[in-house]
Design a protein around this motif. Structure first.
Motif, PDB file in Angstrom:
ATOM      1  N   GLY A  89      -3.751   7.870  -6.855  1.00 32.23           N
ATOM      2  CA  GLY A  89      -3.331   8.706  -7.980  1.00 32.23           C
ATOM      3  C   GLY A  89      -2.437   9.852  -7.567  1.00 32.23           C
ATOM      4  N   TRP A  90      -2.722  10.456  -6.424  1.00 28.93           N
ATOM      5  CA  TRP A  90      -1.906  11.577  -5.925  1.00 28.93           C
ATOM      6  C   TRP A  90      -0.462  11.154  -5.707  1.00 28.93           C
ATOM      7  CZ3 TRP A  90       1.045  12.673  -1.651  1.00 28.93           C
ATOM      8  CH2 TRP A  90       1.308  14.024  -1.374  1.00 28.93           C
ATOM      9  N   VAL A  91      -0.269   9.933  -5.213  1.00 25.68           N
ATOM     10  CA  VAL A  91       1.090   9.430  -4.994  1.00 25.68           C
ATOM     11  C   VAL A  91       1.793   9.240  -6.340  1.00 25.68           C
ATOM     12  CG1 VAL A  91       2.450   7.486  -4.124  1.00 25.68           C
ATOM     13  CG2 VAL A  91       0.537   8.374  -2.783  1.00 25.68           C
ATOM     14  N   ALA A  92       1.078   8.718  -7.332  1.00 20.47           N
ATOM     15  CA  ALA A  92       1.672   8.561  -8.664  1.00 20.47           C
ATOM     16  C   ALA A  92       2.127   9.906  -9.217  1.00 20.47           C
ATOM     17  CB  ALA A  92       0.675   7.900  -9.610  1.00 20.47           C
TER      18      ALA A  92
ATOM     19  N   ASN B 112       0.860  -1.182   0.000  1.00 20.11           N
ATOM     20  CA  ASN B 112       0.000   0.000   0.000  1.00 20.11           C
ATOM     21  C   ASN B 112       0.898   1.235   0.000  1.00 20.11           C
ATOM     22  OD1 ASN B 112      -2.244  -1.677   0.181  1.00 20.11           O
ATOM     23  ND2 ASN B 112      -2.286  -1.594   2.408  1.00 20.11           N
ATOM     24  N   LEU B 113       0.963   1.894  -1.137  1.00 18.90           N
ATOM     25  CA  LEU B 113       1.903   3.002  -1.295  1.00 18.90           C
ATOM     26  C   LEU B 113       1.222   4.317  -0.886  1.00 18.90           C
ATOM     27  CD1 LEU B 113       4.854   2.826  -2.327  1.00 18.90           C
ATOM     28  CD2 LEU B 113       4.062   3.879  -4.433  1.00 18.90           C
ATOM     29  N   ASN B 114       1.019   4.473   0.413  1.00 22.64           N
ATOM     30  CA  ASN B 114       0.247   5.602   0.919  1.00 22.64           C
ATOM     31  C   ASN B 114       1.022   6.906   1.008  1.00 22.64           C
ATOM     32  OD1 ASN B 114      -2.220   4.179   1.451  1.00 22.64           O
ATOM     33  ND2 ASN B 114      -1.229   3.225   3.209  1.00 22.64           N
TER      34      ASN B 114
ATOM     35  N   GLY C 197       8.719  -5.029 -12.630  1.00 22.31           N
ATOM     36  CA  GLY C 197       7.820  -6.143 -12.903  1.00 22.31           C
ATOM     37  C   GLY C 197       6.661  -6.298 -11.953  1.00 22.31           C
ATOM     38  N   HIS C 198       6.498  -5.363 -11.034  1.00 20.80           N
ATOM     39  CA  HIS C 198       5.402  -5.467 -10.074  1.00 20.80           C
ATOM     40  C   HIS C 198       4.124  -4.873 -10.661  1.00 20.80           C
ATOM     41  CE1 HIS C 198       8.340  -6.783  -7.181  1.00 20.80           C
ATOM     42  NE2 HIS C 198       9.065  -5.702  -7.413  1.00 20.80           N
ATOM     43  N   GLU C 199       3.012  -5.412 -10.218  1.00 22.90           N
ATOM     44  CA  GLU C 199       1.724  -4.937 -10.706  1.00 22.90           C
ATOM     45  C   GLU C 199       1.327  -3.649  -9.988  1.00 22.90           C
ATOM     46  OE1 GLU C 199      -2.958  -6.358 -11.099  1.00 22.90           O
ATOM     47  OE2 GLU C 199      -1.470  -7.729 -10.253  1.00 22.90           O
ATOM     48  N   ILE C 200       0.717  -2.727 -10.721  1.00 20.14           N
ATOM     49  CA  ILE C 200       0.218  -1.479 -10.150  1.00 20.14           C
ATOM     50  C   ILE C 200      -1.304  -1.539 -10.098  1.00 20.14           C
ATOM     51  CG2 ILE C 200       0.145   1.029 -10.334  1.00 20.14           C
ATOM     52  CD1 ILE C 200       2.955  -0.044  -9.853  1.00 20.14           C
ATOM     53  N   GLY C 201      -1.847  -1.431  -8.891  1.00 21.33           N
ATOM     54  CA  GLY C 201      -3.292  -1.413  -8.706  1.00 21.33           C
ATOM     55  C   GLY C 201      -3.760  -0.035  -8.283  1.00 21.33           C
ATOM     56  N   ALA C 202      -5.064   0.177  -8.342  1.00 21.36           N
ATOM     57  CA  ALA C 202      -5.651   1.489  -8.028  1.00 21.36           C
ATOM     58  C   ALA C 202      -6.061   1.563  -6.564  1.00 21.36           C
ATOM     59  CB  ALA C 202      -6.863   1.738  -8.924  1.00 21.36           C
ATOM     60  N   MET C 203      -5.976   2.782  -6.017  1.00 19.84           N
ATOM     61  CA  MET C 203      -6.309   3.015  -4.608  1.00 19.84           C
ATOM     62  C   MET C 203      -6.939   4.392  -4.443  1.00 19.84           C
ATOM     63  SD  MET C 203      -3.749   2.320  -1.418  1.00 19.84           S
ATOM     64  CE  MET C 203      -4.342   1.585   0.106  1.00 19.84           C
ATOM     65  N   GLY C 204      -7.905   4.706  -5.314  1.00 19.67           N
ATOM     66  CA  GLY C 204      -8.512   6.032  -5.239  1.00 19.67           C
ATOM     67  C   GLY C 204      -7.550   7.103  -5.705  1.00 19.67           C
ATOM     68  N   TYR C 205      -7.842   8.325  -5.357  1.00 19.95           N
ATOM     69  CA  TYR C 205      -6.945   9.411  -5.755  1.00 19.95           C
ATOM     70  C   TYR C 205      -6.139   9.966  -4.581  1.00 19.95           C
ATOM     71  CZ  TYR C 205      -5.004  13.756  -7.447  1.00 19.95           C
ATOM     72  OH  TYR C 205      -4.117  14.756  -7.763  1.00 19.95           O
ATOM     73  N   LYS C 206      -6.814  10.311  -3.476  1.00 17.74           N
ATOM     74  CA  LYS C 206      -6.094  10.962  -2.380  1.00 17.74           C
ATOM     75  C   LYS C 206      -6.488  10.370  -1.029  1.00 17.74           C
ATOM     76  CE  LYS C 206      -4.264  15.552  -1.331  1.00 17.74           C
ATOM     77  NZ  LYS C 206      -4.449  17.013  -1.461  1.00 17.74           N
TER      78      LYS C 206
ATOM     79  N   PHE D 273      -0.659  -1.176  -4.635  1.00 20.38           N
ATOM     80  CA  PHE D 273      -1.832  -0.330  -4.766  1.00 20.38           C
ATOM     81  C   PHE D 273      -1.430   1.122  -4.531  1.00 20.38           C
ATOM     82  CE2 PHE D 273      -3.584  -4.505  -3.750  1.00 20.38           C
ATOM     83  CZ  PHE D 273      -4.533  -4.628  -4.762  1.00 20.38           C
ATOM     84  N   VAL D 274      -1.730   1.972  -5.527  1.00 23.71           N
ATOM     85  CA  VAL D 274      -1.190   3.329  -5.556  1.00 23.71           C
ATOM     86  C   VAL D 274      -2.312   4.366  -5.686  1.00 23.71           C
ATOM     87  CG1 VAL D 274       0.400   4.897  -6.743  1.00 23.71           C
ATOM     88  CG2 VAL D 274       0.874   2.429  -6.704  1.00 23.71           C
TER      89      VAL D 274
END
Length: 275
Positions: A73-76, A21-23, A90-99, A70-71
Motif C-alpha cells: 500500500g505504501w508504494v501505491a 513484486n513492486l517493492n 491491463g496487468h493485475e494488481i495484488g496486495a502485499m501488505g502495507y509497508k 503485487f503492490v
C-alpha cells in the motif's frame, strides 16, 4: 507416487504466471529502518520505479503478456502514477501488505491492520480491489493466510510446497487457493547487493547472467515436461537494468515457443477453483 498431470485450458501443455513484486525502497527499509537516512541505499530500490518497471512493462507489452503485480500500500501511495500505469496496461494488481512488514513478527491485529491498509491504498489509487496476496519479504504464519482470506483475498502466492496450484486448508473452516513459488525463479536473490546494510549478509554475489537465465529455462523445461505451473517473480530494480532486461526477453521468447497457458493470478484462481 505418480502425481496426476494438471489439465490446463485449451489443452495447453503447462501454465505460467508472471509476477512483479513492486517493492521500491521498502525492501531496504525493512532490512534496516535506518536506511531512511541512506539515500544511496534507498536509490537501489527507487531505481525499479524510475527505470526498471518501464522496461519490464515494455517487454510484456511487446509480447501481449499479462502479469500480476503485487503492490504494498505504501508504494501505491508514494508512486500512484506508476501503479495506475501498470493497471491501465491491463496487468493485475495484488496486495502485499502495507509497508513490507515481516508478518510473522506481528500480532494478528497488526497483520490485519497492515493488510487492510494496503488493500485500501490500492483501491484508492487505481480503483481496483485486489484478489491476490503475497507476503512481503520475511516469513508468514497460517494466521496470515487466514487474515488475508478474511480481508477478501481469495488466492495466495507464497508457499513452496508444490508445483501446481492447490486449495490450502486454513484449518478454520476456510480455504484459500495457493499458487506456489520457488526461490530459483526469483531475480532478487541472484542480483540484490549492498555493502551496508549488508545484503547478502555473507556478500559474494551478484550472479552471472547466463547462469541465471539457464536456471530459469531449465526450471521451465521441467514444468513444461510435467505439465506444471511456472511462477516467475520479478523485481524491477533487479531485472529492469539495461544489461538484464534482455534476460527477461530471451526467457519469455523461449517460453512462447511452447504451448503455454499464460495467466494472471485471478485467472489461475478462477480456473482452479472451478475445475
Amino acid at each position: 507416487m505418480i502425481l496426476e498431470r494438471p489439465k490446463w485450458p485449451q489443452d495447453k501443455k503447462c501454465a505460467a504466471m508472471i509476477t512483479i513484486n513492486l517493492n521500491a525502497e521498502l525492501f531496504w527499509l525493512q532490512l534496516d529502518p535506518s536506511c531512511v537516512n541512506m539515500p544511496k541505499t534507498l536509490s537501489l530500490g527507487q531505481y525499479g520505479m524510475t527505470r526498471g518497471i518501464d522496461r519490464v512493462l515494455d517487454v510484456l507489452k511487446e509480447r501481449k503478456l499479462r502479469a500480476t503485480c503485487f503492490v504494498p500500500g505504501w508504494v501505491a501511495e508514494n508512486y500512484p502514477e506508476k501503479v495506475r500505469q501498470i493497471e491501465k496496461q491491463g496487468h493485475e494488481i495484488g496486495a502485499m501488505g502495507y509497508k513490507h512488514e515481516n508478518m510473522a513478527l506481528l500480532s494478528s491485529e497488526e497483520q490485519e491492520a497492515a493488510i487492510r491498509k494496503g488493500i485500501a491504498a490500492i483501491e484508492k489509487v487505481c480503483g481496483v480491489i485486489p484478489r491476490g496476496f503475497r507476503s512481503p519479504e520475511g516469513e508468514l504464519t497460517l494466521d496470515t493466510l487466514r487474515i488475508a482470506r478474511k480481508c477478501g483475498l481469495d488466492y495466495s502466492s507464497n508457499l513452496c510446497d508444490d508445483d501446481r496450484p492447490y486449495v490450502k486448508d486454513l484449518e478454520d473452516g476456510e480455504s484459500i487457493l495457493e499458487i506456489p513459488i520457488h526461490w530459483v525463479n526469483y531475480d532478487l536473490p541472484f542480483f540484490a547487493f549492498n555493502y551496508h546494510p549488508a545484503f547478502p549478509a555473507g556478500q559474494g554475489r551478484i550472479a552471472g547472467y547466463s547462469g541465471v537465465l539457464s536456471n530459469w529455462k531449465e526450471e521451465f523445461d521441467g514444468c513444461a515436461e510435467y505439465g506444471l505451473c511456472y511462477v516467475l517473480q520479478l523485481d524491477p530494480a533487479a531485472i529492469g537494468a539495461p544489461g538484464r532486461i534482455g534476460m527477461l526477453e530471451e526467457l519469455l521468447d523461449y517460453m512462447l515457443q511452447y504451448n503455454v497457458w499464460f495467466a494472471a493470478g485471478s485467472e489461475m484462481a478462477d480456473y482452479c477453483r472451478n475445475k
